[in-house]
Write a protein that holds these residues in place. Structure first.
Motif, PDB file in Angstrom:
ATOM      1  N   THR A 222     -31.227   2.263  -4.426  1.00  0.00           N
ATOM      2  CA  THR A 222     -30.765   1.279  -3.178  1.00  0.00           C
ATOM      3  C   THR A 222     -31.207   1.929  -1.902  1.00  0.00           C
ATOM      4  O   THR A 222     -31.300   3.160  -1.773  1.00  0.00           O
ATOM      5  CB  THR A 222     -29.344   0.983  -3.057  1.00  0.00           C
ATOM      6  N   ASP A 223     -31.201   1.175  -0.730  1.00  0.00           N
ATOM      7  CA  ASP A 223     -31.059   1.957   0.574  1.00  0.00           C
ATOM      8  C   ASP A 223     -29.893   2.583   0.708  1.00  0.00           C
ATOM      9  O   ASP A 223     -28.778   2.318   0.126  1.00  0.00           O
ATOM     10  CB  ASP A 223     -31.167   0.634   1.673  1.00  0.00           C
ATOM     11  N   PHE A 232     -28.492   1.973   8.159  1.00  0.00           N
ATOM     12  CA  PHE A 232     -29.077   2.044   6.673  1.00  0.00           C
ATOM     13  C   PHE A 232     -30.379   3.143   6.914  1.00  0.00           C
ATOM     14  O   PHE A 232     -31.138   2.987   7.949  1.00  0.00           O
ATOM     15  CB  PHE A 232     -29.206   1.102   6.092  1.00  0.00           C
ATOM     16  N   ILE A 233     -30.636   3.493   5.950  1.00  0.00           N
ATOM     17  CA  ILE A 233     -32.061   4.609   5.517  1.00  0.00           C
ATOM     18  C   ILE A 233     -32.796   3.664   4.703  1.00  0.00           C
ATOM     19  O   ILE A 233     -32.323   3.524   3.394  1.00  0.00           O
ATOM     20  CB  ILE A 233     -31.819   5.640   5.235  1.00  0.00           C
ATOM     21  N   PRO A 234     -33.926   3.125   4.831  1.00  0.00           N
ATOM     22  CA  PRO A 234     -34.797   2.196   3.800  1.00  0.00           C
ATOM     23  C   PRO A 234     -35.075   3.305   2.651  1.00  0.00           C
ATOM     24  O   PRO A 234     -35.176   4.570   2.444  1.00  0.00           O
ATOM     25  CB  PRO A 234     -36.124   1.910   4.377  1.00  0.00           C
ATOM     26  N   VAL A 235     -35.108   2.771   1.414  1.00  0.00           N
ATOM     27  CA  VAL A 235     -35.219   3.228   0.099  1.00  0.00           C
ATOM     28  C   VAL A 235     -36.603   3.924  -0.077  1.00  0.00           C
ATOM     29  O   VAL A 235     -36.905   5.210  -0.440  1.00  0.00           O
ATOM     30  CB  VAL A 235     -35.161   2.556  -1.085  1.00  0.00           C
ATOM     31  N   ASN A 236     -37.558   3.678   1.053  1.00  0.00           N
ATOM     32  CA  ASN A 236     -38.938   4.430   1.058  1.00  0.00           C
ATOM     33  C   ASN A 236     -38.773   5.717   1.593  1.00  0.00           C
ATOM     34  O   ASN A 236     -39.752   6.685   1.600  1.00  0.00           O
ATOM     35  CB  ASN A 236     -40.163   3.622   1.340  1.00  0.00           C
ATOM     36  N   SER A 237     -37.642   6.106   2.200  1.00  0.00           N
ATOM     37  CA  SER A 237     -37.363   7.465   2.573  1.00  0.00           C
ATOM     38  C   SER A 237     -36.776   8.576   1.725  1.00  0.00           C
ATOM     39  O   SER A 237     -36.655   9.651   2.044  1.00  0.00           O
ATOM     40  CB  SER A 237     -36.549   7.310   4.034  1.00  0.00           C
ATOM     41  N   LEU A 238     -36.646   7.735   0.476  1.00  0.00           N
ATOM     42  CA  LEU A 238     -35.881   8.844  -0.753  1.00  0.00           C
ATOM     43  C   LEU A 238     -36.975   9.125  -1.628  1.00  0.00           C
ATOM     44  O   LEU A 238     -37.869   8.401  -2.171  1.00  0.00           O
ATOM     45  CB  LEU A 238     -34.806   7.912  -1.383  1.00  0.00           C
ATOM     46  N   TYR A 239     -36.976  10.604  -2.050  1.00  0.00           N
ATOM     47  CA  TYR A 239     -37.814  10.955  -3.027  1.00  0.00           C
ATOM     48  C   TYR A 239     -36.815  11.644  -4.252  1.00  0.00           C
ATOM     49  O   TYR A 239     -35.705  11.997  -3.883  1.00  0.00           O
ATOM     50  CB  TYR A 239     -38.694  11.901  -2.400  1.00  0.00           C
ATOM     51  N   ILE A 240     -37.718  11.858  -5.225  1.00  0.00           N
ATOM     52  CA  ILE A 240     -36.879  12.395  -6.534  1.00  0.00           C
ATOM     53  C   ILE A 240     -37.760  13.408  -6.971  1.00  0.00           C
ATOM     54  O   ILE A 240     -39.019  13.289  -7.014  1.00  0.00           O
ATOM     55  CB  ILE A 240     -36.464  11.057  -7.679  1.00  0.00           C
ATOM     56  N   ILE A 241     -37.078  14.462  -7.327  1.00  0.00           N
ATOM     57  CA  ILE A 241     -37.660  15.828  -8.070  1.00  0.00           C
ATOM     58  C   ILE A 241     -36.938  15.553  -9.422  1.00  0.00           C
ATOM     59  O   ILE A 241     -35.903  15.817  -9.750  1.00  0.00           O
ATOM     60  CB  ILE A 241     -37.407  17.051  -7.201  1.00  0.00           C
ATOM     61  N   VAL A 242     -38.041  15.722 -10.581  1.00  0.00           N
ATOM     62  CA  VAL A 242     -37.381  15.534 -12.183  1.00  0.00           C
ATOM     63  C   VAL A 242     -37.717  17.076 -12.519  1.00  0.00           C
ATOM     64  O   VAL A 242     -38.952  17.651 -12.656  1.00  0.00           O
ATOM     65  CB  VAL A 242     -38.445  14.789 -12.748  1.00  0.00           C
ATOM     66  N   SER A 287     -25.113   7.252   1.989  1.00  0.00           N
ATOM     67  CA  SER A 287     -25.124   7.232   0.311  1.00  0.00           C
ATOM     68  C   SER A 287     -25.496   5.960  -0.141  1.00  0.00           C
ATOM     69  O   SER A 287     -25.709   5.037   0.667  1.00  0.00           O
ATOM     70  CB  SER A 287     -23.466   7.178   0.011  1.00  0.00           C
ATOM     71  N   GLY A 288     -25.937   6.049  -1.403  1.00  0.00           N
ATOM     72  CA  GLY A 288     -26.414   4.820  -2.150  1.00  0.00           C
ATOM     73  C   GLY A 288     -26.246   5.329  -3.777  1.00  0.00           C
ATOM     74  O   GLY A 288     -25.661   5.996  -4.160  1.00  0.00           O
ATOM     75  N   ASN A 289     -26.940   4.287  -4.331  1.00  0.00           N
ATOM     76  CA  ASN A 289     -26.992   4.460  -5.991  1.00  0.00           C
ATOM     77  C   ASN A 289     -28.371   4.327  -6.414  1.00  0.00           C
ATOM     78  O   ASN A 289     -29.236   3.815  -5.996  1.00  0.00           O
ATOM     79  CB  ASN A 289     -26.304   3.012  -6.217  1.00  0.00           C
ATOM     80  N   ILE A 290     -28.403   4.997  -7.580  1.00  0.00           N
ATOM     81  CA  ILE A 290     -29.688   4.993  -8.467  1.00  0.00           C
ATOM     82  C   ILE A 290     -29.334   4.233  -9.836  1.00  0.00           C
ATOM     83  O   ILE A 290     -28.240   4.241 -10.133  1.00  0.00           O
ATOM     84  CB  ILE A 290     -30.018   6.226  -8.510  1.00  0.00           C
ATOM     85  N   LYS A 291     -30.329   3.741 -10.412  1.00  0.00           N
ATOM     86  CA  LYS A 291     -30.122   3.053 -11.733  1.00  0.00           C
ATOM     87  C   LYS A 291     -31.198   3.638 -12.673  1.00  0.00           C
ATOM     88  O   LYS A 291     -32.502   3.868 -12.169  1.00  0.00           O
ATOM     89  CB  LYS A 291     -30.063   1.396 -11.332  1.00  0.00           C
TER      90      LYS A 291
END
Length: 297
Positions: A222-223, A232-242, A287-291
């Motif tokens: 989510t944003d 709010f900060i848009p979701v495309n500013s968020l990155y994931i490292i696996v 803060s936000g949530n991931i699914k």
């Protein structure tokens, strides 16, 4: 009280011992009854052990005999189907049914009731989903004129119905706490003092157990919102490292594929998150949530 179904199987086992004169010397008869018509397991959890039981009554003409039980099943290793006797047996009392297991000592009594013959199945991701059918074969060994003979008494059907399973245990770790997440949102948060790259205060730890032969895991987000500032900060500013990867995958409005496999297995992986913000973003705590979404074959 539920009425038990009693199945009565009478087997007359005729054994001829031929002497030089050609005369049959011995005839044995045996009677066995079971307290249930079958033992069935429906497997939908790879971390759970499955148990069932049967009571057995045996009557025989023999005065020197020993009862046994043997598993006849294809597709499931016998070391994960186990037997124990008695009410509330301990884990250490179960023995694998890789060979015939004795369920009595040598008996002089012609009648015996065997209460609670427990059967346990221990699941594994190595077992291909599907229905497996077999039988427990009951019999006894007896000695006739000093020679041991094997007499089969009856068979009890056993079925194991293994469902396709994808199980994920999720932990959220931060500097202050570690907690398991069950049936709730997976939250992530960032302290953003100024423009730049910032790591989330939490990392998400996953333990994946699956018997799917081909699977993938997707993640959506989510944003990010600062509730006090109502920004709010848009979701495309968020990155994931696996895991230990050096690659950062950027989120968008649609879930992204983050992990896949071509075989069943048990995998542990850590997810870390990074936020990239510009001068247009005010300092604050966002803060936000991931699914997590699963797909498999």
């Amino acid at each position: 009280m539920m009425k038990r179904l009693i199945i009565l199987l009478e087997i007359l086992s005729l054994i001829f011992l031929i002497v030089p004169g050609g005369m049959a010397q011995k005839k044995l008869s045996a009677l066995v009854s079971f307290s249930t018509s079958s033992i069935e397991f429906v497997v939908d959890n790879l971390s759970k052990e499955y148990t069932g039981y049967v009571d057995v009554s045996i009557t025989t003409d023999s005065t020197d005999w020993e009862a046994y039980c043997q598993l006849d099943m294809i597709g499931i290793p016998g070391d994960r189907i186990l037997l124990a006797q008695g009410i509330n047996p301990t884990s250490s009392s179960f023995i694998p049914l890789t060979k015939a297991a004795g369920i009595t000592r040598k008996m002089n009594n012609k009648n015996i009731f065997l209460s609670r013959i427990n059967i346990k199945y221990i699941p594994s991701y190595l077992d291909i989903p599907g229905r497996y059918e077999g039988k427990l074969v009951f019999g006894y060994k007896t000695t006739i004129n000093g020679k041991e003979s094997l007499v089969q008494l009856g068979q009890l059907p056993v079925s194991i119905d293994i469902k396709p399973i994808f199980s994920v245990t999720i932990w959220s770790e931060s500097e202050m706490s570690r907690k398991e997440i069950q049936n709730g949102p997976i939250g992530i948060s960032f302290r953003v003092p100024k423009p730049g790259e910032w790591c989330s205060l939490e990392k998400i730890c996953l333990t994946i157990v699956t018997n799917y032969s081909n699977w993938n895991l997707q993640c959506g987000a989510t944003d990010l919102i600062d509730k006090e500032l109502n920004r709010f900060i848009p979701v495309n500013s968020l990155y994931i490292i696996v895991g230990n990867s050096s690659n950062c995958m950027q989120f968008s409005n649609a879930p992204i594929s983050i992990l896949s496999g071509q075989s069943p297995g048990e995998i542990g992986v850590t997810l870390r998150f990074k936020l990239n913000v510009t001068e247009s973003i005010l300092a604050g705590e966002y803060s936000g949530n991931i699914k997590l979404l699963f797909g498999g074959m």
